[in-house]
Design an enzyme around this catalytic site. Structure first.
Site, short mmCIF file in Angstrom:
data_model
loop_
_atom_site.label_atom_id
_atom_site.label_comp_id
_atom_site.label_asym_id
_atom_site.label_seq_id
_atom_site.Cartn_x
_atom_site.Cartn_y
_atom_site.Cartn_z
N HIS A 33 0.81 -1.23 0.00
CA HIS A 33 0.00 0.00 0.00
C HIS A 33 0.84 1.28 0.00
O HIS A 33 0.76 2.11 0.90
CB HIS A 33 -0.95 0.01 1.21
CG HIS A 33 -2.01 -1.02 1.15
ND1 HIS A 33 -3.13 -1.00 1.96
CD2 HIS A 33 -2.14 -2.14 0.38
CE1 HIS A 33 -3.89 -2.05 1.70
NE2 HIS A 33 -3.31 -2.76 0.73
N GLU A 80 -12.90 2.16 -4.88
CA GLU A 80 -13.59 3.44 -5.00
C GLU A 80 -13.06 4.30 -6.14
O GLU A 80 -11.88 4.25 -6.49
CB GLU A 80 -13.42 4.26 -3.71
CG GLU A 80 -14.05 3.63 -2.48
CD GLU A 80 -13.85 4.47 -1.22
OE1 GLU A 80 -14.38 4.07 -0.18
OE2 GLU A 80 -13.17 5.52 -1.30
N TYR A 140 -10.34 -9.22 4.56
CA TYR A 140 -10.12 -10.43 3.77
C TYR A 140 -10.58 -11.67 4.52
O TYR A 140 -10.94 -12.68 3.92
CB TYR A 140 -8.64 -10.55 3.39
CG TYR A 140 -8.19 -9.44 2.47
CD1 TYR A 140 -8.71 -9.33 1.18
CD2 TYR A 140 -7.26 -8.50 2.88
CE1 TYR A 140 -8.32 -8.31 0.33
CE2 TYR A 140 -6.85 -7.48 2.04
CZ TYR A 140 -7.38 -7.38 0.77
OH TYR A 140 -6.98 -6.37 -0.06
#
Length: 408
Positions: free
Chosen positions: A185, A281, A302
């Site tokens: 990330h 998104e 998850y």
């Protein structure tokens, strides 16, 4: 070289005229209206905040177009931008920067790029050209940097040499702190806004230790920042309240934002963001706003558990313009400003990784009214897409391909 051609037959079906805040953001005919393109059951039973926020009507391009593979010899390309002469500048995850001609000739690696930590989701990530690139040859890029305490999402700049073989004077101008050992990330997209300042997306680094920092105004993680060419907070940035609020912050509350694009009519910044299981998104960014992660989300862990309190809306937190459940893993994206495929004008094109296609979104009043999946039969993880100086779209895939997509 393999060529793949997609021929979309003409249709007489029309959509209604679209507008965006009194500005045209879609043509009168974005194509044939169809059923929603997503037919798989969602991961959650969450209710969207408004009609069309997910699983909007499908739309099919009327104009015949084709996709050609320019080269398949790249190694995990991550970012692509068009040079003024039409060639493509490409980053490769392992840390290489290359120039590719539209005939498919790939340059040797350009030297002078600082070392990257390519483990996990790291590497040499997004890039952009200085608005005055034709005269100053300056390039800006995002990369994962190994440092004391772990890894950073870092921003660097440098000048492309006259012989195009090296980057001169490479300098790191910004680091999203704190560093963390996670190699996930990083976010990693970068572009210039209409005022000539840099917009950069940073991830919250995935681990539970850093996830809450997406909501911290004292951290550079999980943010979109706005800085000058020298890495300083840009003039006119919003002011966030809270102890230690960073002056470079533009928006907060992001998970792993891998896409940024400037709307060609309004100049607004749009962003794509990876959710967990569900909750990918598309956001229209408003300076000073909070986009909610991890307080609100349309996804789940998850493991199947709820994220936090399992809520999707809260006062003071922005809703996405659009979300996907299940995920498509949206990455690099661009608005189409060409006229060769009229239905695409001012539509948003997004590379989908796990979705293995290119998303096309048509809008009316900043809401999605049509979604199309392009190149799905190619079975490629589309990492980035840009519009070339010739008006065509160019997309790179994790598997090493560079595609040209244009009217047939």
């Amino acid at each position: 070289m393999k060529n793949t051609t997609y021929i979309i037959t003409l249709s007489t079906a029309l959509f209604t005229l679209f507008s965006c805040s009194n500005d045209k953001d879609s043509p009168a005919d974005p194509g044939t209206k169809t059923d929603p393109v997503e037919t798989t059951a969602p991961n959650t039973t969450y209710t969207p905040a408004f009609a069309g926020q997910t699983r909007a009507s499908g739309v099919k391009t009327n104009t015949s177009y084709e996709a050609k593979i320019i080269t398949s010899t790249l190694t995990a390309p991550w970012g692509v931008k068009s040079l003024p002469d039409g060639r493509l500048l490409v980053t490769e995850k392992s840390g290489q920067l290359r120039i590719v001609t539209t005939a498919g000739v790939v340059s040797a690696a350009i030297t002078g790029v600082p070392a990257v930590n390519a483990a996990g989701q790291g590497g040499l990530l997004g890039l952009c050209l200085d608005p005055e690139f034709a005269s100053n040859k300056m390039i800006y890029w995002v990369f994962s940097e190994a440092t004391t305490g772990g890894n950073n999402t870092a921003v660097a700049k440098g000048k492309l040499s006259a012989d195009e073989k090296t980057i001169e004077g490479a300098t790191v101008i910004y680091r999203a702190k704190p560093a963390n050992p996670s190699d996930l990330h990083y976010g990693g997209r970068i572009l210039f806004d209409k005022t000539g300042n840099l917009i950069v997306s940073t991830g919250e680094r995935s681990v539970l230790e850093t996830r809450p920092l997406a909501q911290s105004v004292a951290s550079g993680l999980g943010k979109v920042i706005r800085i000058t060419k020298d890495g300083q907070p840009a003039s006119g940035n919003p002011t966030f309240t809270g102890t230690g609020a960073l002056p470079e912050l533009y928006t907060i509350g992001h998970r792993n934002p891998q896409g940024l694009a400037l709307h060609p009519v309004t100049g607004e910044i749009w962003q794509s963001e990876h959710g967990p299981r569900g909750g990918d998104e598309i956001n229209r960014l408003k300076a000073g706003s909070n986009y909610g992660w991890p307080t609100i989300t349309y996804g789940i862990e998850y493991s199947g558990q709820k994220v936090g309190a399992g809520i999707t809306q809260q006062d003071g937190l922005e809703q996405p313009v659009y979300y996907w459940d299940p995920v498509v893993s949206p990455s690099g994206m661009t608005f189409y400003t060409g006229n060769r495929v009229p239905e695409w004008e001012n539509n948003l094109f997004i590379g989908a990784l796990s979705g293995m296609h290119i998303v096309r979104l048509a809008f009316q009043n900043n809401k999605v009214v049509g979604e199309e999946r392009l190149l799905a039969s190619e079975s490629q993880r589309f990492r980035d897409i840009t519009q070339g100086s010739d008006g065509a779209l160019y997309a790179v895939t994790d598997q090493g391909r560079l595609y040209k997509i244009d009217k047939k």
